[in-house]
Design a protein around this motif. Structure first.
Motif, PDB file in Angstrom:
ATOM      1  N   MET A  14     -10.527 -81.337  71.609  1.00 36.17           N
ATOM      2  CA  MET A  14     -11.673 -80.443  71.781  1.00 36.17           C
ATOM      3  C   MET A  14     -11.798 -79.482  70.595  1.00 36.17           C
ATOM      4  O   MET A  14     -12.904 -79.223  70.109  1.00 36.17           O
ATOM      5  CB  MET A  14     -11.537 -79.659  73.085  1.00 36.17           C
ATOM      6  CG  MET A  14     -12.694 -78.694  73.333  1.00 36.17           C
ATOM      7  SD  MET A  14     -12.543 -77.816  74.895  1.00 36.17           S
ATOM      8  CE  MET A  14     -12.832 -79.155  76.047  1.00 36.17           C
ATOM      9  N   ARG A  15     -10.668 -78.973  70.123  1.00 32.97           N
ATOM     10  CA  ARG A  15     -10.705 -78.070  68.980  1.00 32.97           C
ATOM     11  C   ARG A  15     -11.204 -78.785  67.725  1.00 32.97           C
ATOM     12  O   ARG A  15     -11.984 -78.219  66.947  1.00 32.97           O
ATOM     13  CB  ARG A  15      -9.307 -77.495  68.734  1.00 32.97           C
ATOM     14  CG  ARG A  15      -8.848 -76.508  69.808  1.00 32.97           C
ATOM     15  CD  ARG A  15      -7.429 -76.058  69.551  1.00 32.97           C
ATOM     16  NE  ARG A  15      -6.989 -75.105  70.564  1.00 32.97           N
ATOM     17  CZ  ARG A  15      -5.743 -74.627  70.656  1.00 32.97           C
ATOM     18  NH1 ARG A  15      -4.826 -75.027  69.778  1.00 32.97           N
ATOM     19  NH2 ARG A  15      -5.436 -73.768  71.603  1.00 32.97           N
ATOM     20  N   LYS A  16     -10.752 -80.007  67.536  1.00 33.40           N
ATOM     21  CA  LYS A  16     -11.229 -80.773  66.379  1.00 33.40           C
ATOM     22  C   LYS A  16     -12.729 -81.035  66.506  1.00 33.40           C
ATOM     23  O   LYS A  16     -13.464 -81.003  65.504  1.00 33.40           O
ATOM     24  CB  LYS A  16     -10.470 -82.097  66.284  1.00 33.40           C
ATOM     25  CG  LYS A  16      -8.972 -81.969  66.038  1.00 33.40           C
ATOM     26  CD  LYS A  16      -8.693 -81.361  64.695  1.00 33.40           C
ATOM     27  CE  LYS A  16      -7.209 -81.433  64.319  1.00 33.40           C
ATOM     28  NZ  LYS A  16      -6.340 -80.682  65.247  1.00 33.40           N
ATOM     29  N   LEU A  20     -15.610 -79.822  63.887  1.00 31.77           N
ATOM     30  CA  LEU A  20     -16.595 -80.719  63.283  1.00 31.77           C
ATOM     31  C   LEU A  20     -18.017 -80.207  63.489  1.00 31.77           C
ATOM     32  O   LEU A  20     -18.856 -80.293  62.584  1.00 31.77           O
ATOM     33  CB  LEU A  20     -16.457 -82.122  63.883  1.00 31.77           C
ATOM     34  CG  LEU A  20     -15.395 -83.032  63.272  1.00 31.77           C
ATOM     35  CD1 LEU A  20     -15.246 -84.304  64.090  1.00 31.77           C
ATOM     36  CD2 LEU A  20     -15.726 -83.365  61.826  1.00 31.77           C
ATOM     37  N   ILE A  21     -18.292 -79.666  64.668  1.00 35.37           N
ATOM     38  CA  ILE A  21     -19.628 -79.138  64.944  1.00 35.37           C
ATOM     39  C   ILE A  21     -19.941 -77.946  64.033  1.00 35.37           C
ATOM     40  O   ILE A  21     -21.026 -77.855  63.445  1.00 35.37           O
ATOM     41  CB  ILE A  21     -19.746 -78.732  66.420  1.00 35.37           C
ATOM     42  CG1 ILE A  21     -19.711 -79.981  67.316  1.00 35.37           C
ATOM     43  CG2 ILE A  21     -21.035 -77.955  66.675  1.00 35.37           C
ATOM     44  CD1 ILE A  21     -19.674 -79.660  68.798  1.00 35.37           C
ATOM     45  N   ILE A  72     -19.465 -83.525  69.070  1.00 36.03           N
ATOM     46  CA  ILE A  72     -19.905 -83.527  70.470  1.00 36.03           C
ATOM     47  C   ILE A  72     -19.235 -84.660  71.238  1.00 36.03           C
ATOM     48  O   ILE A  72     -18.754 -84.482  72.367  1.00 36.03           O
ATOM     49  CB  ILE A  72     -21.440 -83.652  70.545  1.00 36.03           C
ATOM     50  CG1 ILE A  72     -22.094 -82.396  69.962  1.00 36.03           C
ATOM     51  CG2 ILE A  72     -21.898 -83.862  71.985  1.00 36.03           C
ATOM     52  CD1 ILE A  72     -23.595 -82.480  69.852  1.00 36.03           C
ATOM     53  N   ILE A  73     -19.176 -85.852  70.626  1.00 41.76           N
ATOM     54  CA  ILE A  73     -18.532 -86.988  71.275  1.00 41.76           C
ATOM     55  C   ILE A  73     -17.049 -86.704  71.498  1.00 41.76           C
ATOM     56  O   ILE A  73     -16.487 -87.058  72.555  1.00 41.76           O
ATOM     57  CB  ILE A  73     -18.722 -88.263  70.436  1.00 41.76           C
ATOM     58  CG1 ILE A  73     -20.209 -88.643  70.393  1.00 41.76           C
ATOM     59  CG2 ILE A  73     -17.906 -89.424  71.001  1.00 41.76           C
ATOM     60  CD1 ILE A  73     -20.511 -89.805  69.462  1.00 41.76           C
ATOM     61  N   ALA A  74     -16.395 -86.076  70.520  1.00 38.00           N
ATOM     62  CA  ALA A  74     -14.975 -85.750  70.675  1.00 38.00           C
ATOM     63  C   ALA A  74     -14.745 -84.813  71.858  1.00 38.00           C
ATOM     64  O   ALA A  74     -13.773 -84.967  72.610  1.00 38.00           O
ATOM     65  CB  ALA A  74     -14.448 -85.125  69.384  1.00 38.00           C
TER      66      ALA A  74
END
Length: 207
Positions: A14-16, A20-21, A72-74
């Motif tokens: 979630m942090r990654k 990315l966002i 978002i996908i992550a």
């Protein structure tokens, strides 16, 4: 990188995704500023060097958008670890973003090198020609369809962090891709500890 702990792994993923966002938004904004204020004036196909600049900047903006989508996908995957569709989505989006971000980083480094080597002459191709060679660092006043004040420094000040952020996007995307491989139990990440723990717990993963 292939190891993925069931307890701490989702939080890290979630942090990654959030990283990315955020980075994707920054790259998109920087790319839009450069293209909207500078490169749109030198994007004519007849200009060889300006076309290279424009293509590089378009890749930068596209990379930012794809990084946002990958993030978002992550985050979705971190909440739904055993769902096949989101796992495949993470694998596809992360590898595409890694490749596009790598191309963006290389392109930006090339554009930065060309700009520095020619004193920003490629940034001035939209200005009126004179008998004296025009470059972005020249004190000579020329007629231009845009404001030439500090155009050289401004462009580099935006391109350099974009290149750095693109390299970070590559690293984050590769990490997410490895997580996707671990979730699917694919080589080189065949040792999927999540599935092993699920089987030990008696739960059946969703395929």
């Amino acid at each position: 990188m292939c190891t993925f702990d069931k307890d701490k792994g989702p939080r890290r993923l979630m942090r990654k995704g959030l990283a990315l966002i955020i980075i994707g938004h920054i790259n998109f904004i920087f790319g839009a500023i450069v293209h909207g204020s500078i490169l749109r004036h030198i994007s004519k196909p007849s200009q060889q060097i300006s076309t290279e600049y424009t293509v590089t900047n378009i890749i930068s903006v596209t990379s930012g958008l794809l990084s946002i989508a990958t993030g978002i996908i992550a985050i979705v995957v971190s909440r739904n670890l055993n769902v096949l569709k989101v796992q495949i989505g993470l694998l596809t989006a992360s590898i595409l973003n890694a490749l596009l971000s790598a191309a963006c980083c290389v392109g930006l480094l090339f554009a930065i090198g060309v700009t520095i080597a020619h004193d920003g002459k490629g940034l001035m191709v939209g200005c009126s020609d004179t008998q004296v060679p025009i470059n972005a660092r020249s004190p000579i006043g020329v007629r231009c369809p845009f404001d030439t004040t500090r155009i050289y420094d401004t462009t580099l000040a935006l391109w350099i962090p974009c290149a750095v952020f693109s390299a970070v996007e590559v690293g984050l995307s590769v990490w997410c891709f490895m997580v996707g491989l671990a979730l699917r139990g694919l080589p080189p990440c065949k040792n999927n500890y999540i599935k092993e723990q699920d089987l030990l717990d008696g739960s059946k993963p969703v395929w």
